[in-house]
Enzyme design. Structure first.
Site, PDB file in Angstrom:
ATOM      1  N   VAL A 191       0.840  -1.197   0.000  1.00  0.00           N
ATOM      2  CA  VAL A 191       0.000   0.000   0.000  1.00  0.00           C
ATOM      3  C   VAL A 191       0.880   1.254   0.000  1.00  0.00           C
ATOM      4  O   VAL A 191       0.628   2.209  -0.746  1.00  0.00           O
ATOM      5  CB  VAL A 191      -0.965  -0.001   1.206  1.00  0.00           C
ATOM      6  CG1 VAL A 191      -1.630   1.362   1.371  1.00  0.00           C
ATOM      7  CG2 VAL A 191      -2.031  -1.079   1.033  1.00  0.00           C
ATOM      8  N   THR A 202       2.390   1.717  -3.422  1.00  0.00           N
ATOM      9  CA  THR A 202       1.380   2.168  -4.379  1.00  0.00           C
ATOM     10  C   THR A 202       0.988   3.613  -4.140  1.00  0.00           C
ATOM     11  O   THR A 202       0.855   4.404  -5.082  1.00  0.00           O
ATOM     12  CB  THR A 202       0.129   1.279  -4.291  1.00  0.00           C
ATOM     13  OG1 THR A 202       0.509  -0.095  -4.472  1.00  0.00           O
ATOM     14  CG2 THR A 202      -0.892   1.656  -5.358  1.00  0.00           C
ATOM     15  N   GLU A 203       0.808   3.963  -2.873  1.00  0.00           N
ATOM     16  CA  GLU A 203       0.304   5.295  -2.533  1.00  0.00           C
ATOM     17  C   GLU A 203       1.344   6.392  -2.711  1.00  0.00           C
ATOM     18  O   GLU A 203       1.011   7.500  -3.137  1.00  0.00           O
ATOM     19  CB  GLU A 203      -0.207   5.309  -1.085  1.00  0.00           C
ATOM     20  CG  GLU A 203      -1.470   4.501  -0.848  1.00  0.00           C
ATOM     21  CD  GLU A 203      -2.705   5.163  -1.445  1.00  0.00           C
ATOM     22  OE1 GLU A 203      -2.614   6.301  -1.933  1.00  0.00           O
ATOM     23  OE2 GLU A 203      -3.767   4.524  -1.419  1.00  0.00           O
ATOM     24  N   SER A 204       2.604   6.110  -2.361  1.00  0.00           N
ATOM     25  CA  SER A 204       3.569   7.219  -2.309  1.00  0.00           C
ATOM     26  C   SER A 204       4.991   6.878  -2.726  1.00  0.00           C
ATOM     27  O   SER A 204       5.838   7.768  -2.734  1.00  0.00           O
ATOM     28  CB  SER A 204       3.618   7.774  -0.874  1.00  0.00           C
ATOM     29  OG  SER A 204       4.199   6.816   0.006  1.00  0.00           O
TER      30      SER A 204
END
Length: 371
Positions: free
Chosen positions: A222, A225-227
């Site tokens: 996550v 993917t996010e940052s």
């Protein structure tokens, strides 16, 4: 109300940081907008106003074509009356430090290089929405991710200055732009820069995994993917930090349902990597044990959790039926493969379809030792 306006004005007047000895600064004392804490719908508009303000001031110096804006995977910090900037591409592992200053451009480029390579690991010391200098304090964020011309890590200012001298003398590039000439240098991060950032947060991930019974590989996937492990990440939606937590939604749920306290987290709270990873992981726990607790198959629940982290539980259920209760029935009737196919092809939001694919791909990478 009067108190809020006074606070607003006090913060705004600090917005333009160029000193008197830099007369080419285009400071007109126009105050930038600010966001109050915590973030609500009204404040989400204020965040977009901040992005708009930065765009307006930067475009005065760079023009529309050369303007670059921060995003989840890209950090952009403007300096010196918006004439100089650091542009960090976390996915590509590249840093570009540039200036369009016509007066003392090399001195400004030198200063910006030093501030960039010594950026603090704590995001609260970097004011992204002003042109203020970066406060050099504590351990540098890029320690180990950047090496100098001798292949050595850069921790101290003297080494950073020497590296800046080397770059300007040997790697300086220039290009014409509509408003003059831009000078810039490119700094390549080390090959394992992603792993270096991952290592910085490993203990936070491990602790959150144990605390909320969420697999470490999912947390890492996550964050990637996010940052791309960018702790400075901020979006137009008002999402902050490594796991891109939105205060009003996921943040408020975690405060109310897990932390048992009212309100929602501030942006300062969420820019702290420990708090951010704790909050993002706690929200995954809420999805697993509350909003999606009736999903029977473990794999189907896993897919649904990931999709809901991005597009909300409502989006997951809407994929299967307009009625929420019937949607759960339909979801449970399907095999995990069918659930995956539905979420990646029929989810109401295109972004959520791709999101599930990306997170699962990065989970696989993590387990194969690639991140």
């Amino acid at each position: 109300m009067k108190k809020a306006i006074l606070l607003l004005s006090a913060t705004l007047l600090a917005g333009c940081s160029a000193a008197p000895e830099t007369p080419d600064c285009n400071c007109d004392n126009t105050p930038p907008p600010v966001t109050s804490q915590p973030v609500s719908d009204a404040n989400k508009k204020a965040i977009n106003a901040l992005f708009a303000y930065i765009a307006k001031e930067a475009k005065k110096q760079w023009g529309d074509d050369e303007y670059v804006e921060s995003s989840k995977h890209r950090y952009v910090k403007y300096l010196d009356g918006y004439q100089t900037r650091a542009h960090i591409d976390f996915e590509a592992g590249k840093i570009y430090v540039s200036t369009v200053a016509q007066r003392q451009p090399m001195e400004k480029l030198q200063k910006a290089i030093v501030q960039t390579v010594l950026m603090p690991a704590d995001p609260k010391h970097v004011e992204q929405f002003t042109d203020k200098d970066i406060e050099l304090t504590g351990k540098p964020f890029f320690l180990g991710q950047i090496v100098d011309q001798e292949g050595k890590s850069i921790e101290w200012e003297w080494r950073a200055n020497r590296f800046a001298d080397y770059l300007i003398n040997n790697k300086l590039q220039s290009k014409p732009i509509k408003r003059g000439k831009a000078y810039y240098v490119q700094i390549d991060m080390v090959k394992d820069h992603l792993e270096q950032r991952e290592y910085q947060y490993a203990h936070y991930v491990r602790d959150a995994s144990k605390r909320y019974d969420i697999p470490e590989d999912l947390i890492y996937a996550v964050i990637k993917t996010e940052s791309s492990f960018n702790p400075y990440a901020v979006s137009h939606a008002g999402a902050y930090g490594l796991m891109q937590v939105i205060p009003k939604t996921a943040g408020a749920d975690v405060f109310n349902l897990v932390k048992k306290k009212p309100g929602m987290p501030t942006k300062e709270y969420l820019f702290d990597p420990a708090n951010n990873i704790d909050t993002g992981t706690a929200y995954l726990h809420i999805l697993k044990t509350r909003y999606l607790r009736d999903v029977k198959n473990a794999s189907s629940k896993h897919f649904s959790m990931i999709s809901a982290y991005n597009g909300g539980t409502g989006g997951v259920l809407a994929t299967f039926h307009n009625d929420r209760k019937q949607a759960m029935v339909e979801l449970n009737r399907k095999s995990p493969r069918q659930v995956y196919d539905a979420l990646t092809t029929r989810h109401p939001k295109d972004e959520a379809r791709r999101y599930l694919q990306k997170v699962l791909y990065f989970q696989k990478d993590f387990n194969e030792g690639k991140i």
